[in-house]
Design a protein around this motif. Structure first.
Motif, mmCIF file in Angstrom:
data_model
loop_
_atom_site.group_PDB
_atom_site.id
_atom_site.type_symbol
_atom_site.label_atom_id
_atom_site.label_comp_id
_atom_site.label_asym_id
_atom_site.label_seq_id
_atom_site.Cartn_x
_atom_site.Cartn_y
_atom_site.Cartn_z
ATOM 1 N N HIS A 281 0.869 -1.179 0.000
ATOM 2 C CA HIS A 281 0.000 0.000 0.000
ATOM 3 C C HIS A 281 0.903 1.225 0.000
ATOM 4 O O HIS A 281 1.743 1.375 0.876
ATOM 5 C CB HIS A 281 -0.893 0.009 1.239
ATOM 6 C CG HIS A 281 -1.797 -1.175 1.295
ATOM 7 N ND1 HIS A 281 -3.102 -1.118 0.863
ATOM 8 C CD2 HIS A 281 -1.586 -2.448 1.705
ATOM 9 C CE1 HIS A 281 -3.655 -2.318 1.012
ATOM 10 N NE2 HIS A 281 -2.747 -3.139 1.523
ATOM 11 N N VAL A 282 0.708 2.079 -1.000
ATOM 12 C CA VAL A 282 1.544 3.277 -1.124
ATOM 13 C C VAL A 282 0.647 4.506 -1.087
ATOM 14 O O VAL A 282 -0.403 4.532 -1.732
ATOM 15 C CB VAL A 282 2.338 3.259 -2.458
ATOM 16 C CG1 VAL A 282 3.212 4.506 -2.572
ATOM 17 C CG2 VAL A 282 3.194 2.001 -2.550
ATOM 18 N N GLY A 283 1.033 5.504 -0.285
ATOM 19 C CA GLY A 283 0.196 6.702 -0.221
ATOM 20 C C GLY A 283 0.915 7.860 0.423
ATOM 21 O O GLY A 283 2.131 7.832 0.618
ATOM 22 N N ARG A 284 0.097 8.865 0.762
ATOM 23 C CA ARG A 284 0.630 10.076 1.404
ATOM 24 C C ARG A 284 1.846 10.614 0.652
ATOM 25 O O ARG A 284 2.877 10.921 1.251
ATOM 26 C CB ARG A 284 0.997 9.814 2.867
ATOM 27 C CG ARG A 284 -0.167 9.466 3.768
ATOM 28 C CD ARG A 284 -1.061 10.682 4.026
ATOM 29 N NE ARG A 284 -2.311 10.273 4.639
ATOM 30 C CZ ARG A 284 -2.558 10.285 5.945
ATOM 31 N NH1 ARG A 284 -1.650 10.736 6.768
ATOM 32 N NH2 ARG A 284 -3.715 9.890 6.411
ATOM 33 N N LEU A 285 1.706 10.704 -0.647
ATOM 34 C CA LEU A 285 2.787 11.263 -1.454
ATOM 35 C C LEU A 285 2.597 12.770 -1.488
ATOM 36 O O LEU A 285 1.615 13.276 -2.019
ATOM 37 C CB LEU A 285 2.731 10.673 -2.868
ATOM 38 C CG LEU A 285 3.781 11.163 -3.855
ATOM 39 C CD1 LEU A 285 5.181 10.783 -3.407
ATOM 40 C CD2 LEU A 285 3.509 10.570 -5.227
ATOM 41 N N GLY A 286 3.520 13.498 -0.882
ATOM 42 C CA GLY A 286 3.325 14.944 -0.790
ATOM 43 C C GLY A 286 4.631 15.698 -0.999
ATOM 44 O O GLY A 286 5.722 15.196 -0.658
ATOM 45 N N VAL A 287 4.523 16.892 -1.542
ATOM 46 C CA VAL A 287 5.691 17.766 -1.737
ATOM 47 C C VAL A 287 5.283 19.162 -1.284
ATOM 48 O O VAL A 287 4.149 19.584 -1.510
ATOM 49 C CB VAL A 287 6.119 17.798 -3.224
ATOM 50 C CG1 VAL A 287 7.246 18.791 -3.448
ATOM 51 C CG2 VAL A 287 6.534 16.409 -3.694
ATOM 52 N N VAL A 288 6.196 19.888 -0.639
ATOM 53 C CA VAL A 288 5.854 21.239 -0.174
ATOM 54 C C VAL A 288 5.339 22.089 -1.330
ATOM 55 O O VAL A 288 5.887 22.023 -2.434
ATOM 56 C CB VAL A 288 7.066 21.941 0.488
ATOM 57 C CG1 VAL A 288 7.315 21.401 1.873
ATOM 58 C CG2 VAL A 288 8.317 21.839 -0.369
ATOM 59 N N PRO A 289 4.284 22.864 -1.106
ATOM 60 C CA PRO A 289 3.629 23.569 -2.218
ATOM 61 C C PRO A 289 4.577 24.503 -2.983
ATOM 62 O O PRO A 289 4.455 24.676 -4.177
ATOM 63 C CB PRO A 289 2.524 24.369 -1.531
ATOM 64 C CG PRO A 289 2.271 23.655 -0.252
ATOM 65 C CD PRO A 289 3.563 23.046 0.159
ATOM 66 N N ASP A 290 5.552 25.120 -2.300
ATOM 67 C CA ASP A 290 6.422 26.081 -3.009
ATOM 68 C C ASP A 290 7.396 25.401 -3.967
ATOM 69 O O ASP A 290 8.054 26.058 -4.758
ATOM 70 C CB ASP A 290 7.180 26.959 -2.024
ATOM 71 C CG ASP A 290 8.041 26.163 -1.053
ATOM 72 O OD1 ASP A 290 7.502 25.307 -0.340
ATOM 73 O OD2 ASP A 290 9.264 26.400 -1.010
ATOM 74 N N LEU A 291 7.509 24.086 -3.882
ATOM 75 C CA LEU A 291 8.409 23.378 -4.806
ATOM 76 C C LEU A 291 7.627 22.496 -5.779
ATOM 77 O O LEU A 291 8.152 21.545 -6.308
ATOM 78 C CB LEU A 291 9.429 22.540 -4.015
ATOM 79 C CG LEU A 291 10.436 23.373 -3.225
ATOM 80 C CD1 LEU A 291 11.308 22.481 -2.355
ATOM 81 C CD2 LEU A 291 11.319 24.191 -4.157
#
Ligand SMILES: Cc1cc2nc3c(=O)[nH]c(=O)nc-3n(C[C@H](O)[C@H](O)[C@H](O)COP(=O)(O)O)c2cc1C
Length: 291
Positions: A281-291
């Protein structure tokens, strides 16, 4: 800004019998003690005379971190555990005492990117030449000296073996602690150790590492920044990542295999994965909005 406790070593340098150093050190810890409690600072006084450090007797250069002697290992552990230092120093022959220079020379990376403040005392110069001398040495070790100082002119400040009550001196001492704590927090990202062999990230100076429960505050902030866009686009706040508390994040960080992308102590991105039988199970893929 980090909310972790700041540990400050208060280093008493003089070792002569009957020296004034311990008196000044005691005055300092009593004076800044209440402020330290307010700021969440742990003050740890240490007299260099109690360390039993001979003149530097290690074979390897301190930058190697190879310490054969127990006295060096003990001193290394103490300095390593500290987030900053207040040095209580006399002036000997227009310079810092040899005890301080020797204690500094013993170690390397343990000092790096930590603030150092000075409380000096002496005759006409109030020990300020000792501080100037020490400053050029400590910067080589990547210690960061404060602008605020306390300087006691012995004839004015000390009477019958005690530091006289003086509101200006108290203000100066509290000012040293305040500045030290701000710098200790600000320098924390610089101290984050990038272990050799960690996979580099896509941006220069970035790297990836497994996220651990202690990363919960940074992960919580990242989640809330990342999933706000999704909330706006879908016109709903019913997104678990937006509501989780740091405690809940801490819990799942202990069971998921989460990877973070970091640069200068800032969490830039993350993803988490977990295996159930033959499924990933892969999830919660996030990157800071300014980048
Ligand atoms: C070896 C030695 C050198 C000193 N040199 C200076 C000096 O350069 N400037 C100064 O203001 N006081 C000097 N003093 C006087 C000290 O400021 C004073 O004795 C002070 O109490 C020393 O600190 P301590 O008692 O913690 O050792 C010197 C004292 C000693 C023992």
């Amino acid at each position: 800004m980090s909310t972790k406790t700041v540990r400050v070593l208060v280093v008493i340098c003089s070792t002569r019998p009957g020296a004034l150093g311990p008196t000044v050190g005691k005055w300092l810890t009593e004076t800044i003690g209440p402020r330290a409690v307010d700021l969440g600072v742990e003050l740890a006084p240490i007299a260099l005379g109690d360390l039993d450090l001979p003149f530097l007797d290690e074979e390897e250069h301190p930058s190697s971190g190879v310490y054969r002697h127990e006295h060096t290992q003990r001193w290394s552990a103490m300095v390593d555990a500290a987030d900053g230092f207040i040095v209580v120093t006399p002036e000997y022959n227009y310079g810092m005492p040899a005890t301080l220079k020797n204690a500094l020379d013993y170690l390397g990376r343990e000092w790096a990117w930590k603030p150092i403040g000075f409380v000096s005392y002496g005759n006409t110069s109030a020990g300020t030449r000792s501080v100037q001398h020490a400053k050029q040495v400590v910067t080589t070790l990547r210690l960061v000296p404060l602008g605020s100082t306390v300087a006691l002119r012995i004839s004015d400040a000390v009477k019958e073996g005690r530091v006289r009550p003086d509101a200006a001196l108290v203000g100066a001492a509290v000012g040293v602690l305040d500045e030290l704590v701000r710098l200790a927090h600000a320098l924390r990202p610089m101290r984050e150790r990038v272990r050799p062999g960690l996979p580099p990230g896509p941006l220069p100076g970035s790297y990836t590492r497994r996220l651990v429960p202690d990363d919960a505050p940074e992960v919580t902030v990242l989640q809330r920044c990342c999933w706000l866009d999704e909330a706006l686009v879908n016109d709903t706040l019913a997104i678990p990542a937006l509501h989780e508390s740091p405690e809940q994040v801490r819990e799942w960080l202990a069971t998921w295999h989460a990877t973070g992308l970091w640069r200068d102590g800032r969490l830039l991105g993350m993803v988490r994965a977990r295996r159930t039988d033959t499924d990933w199970h892969v999830g919660r893929l996030g990157v800071v909005p300014d980048l």
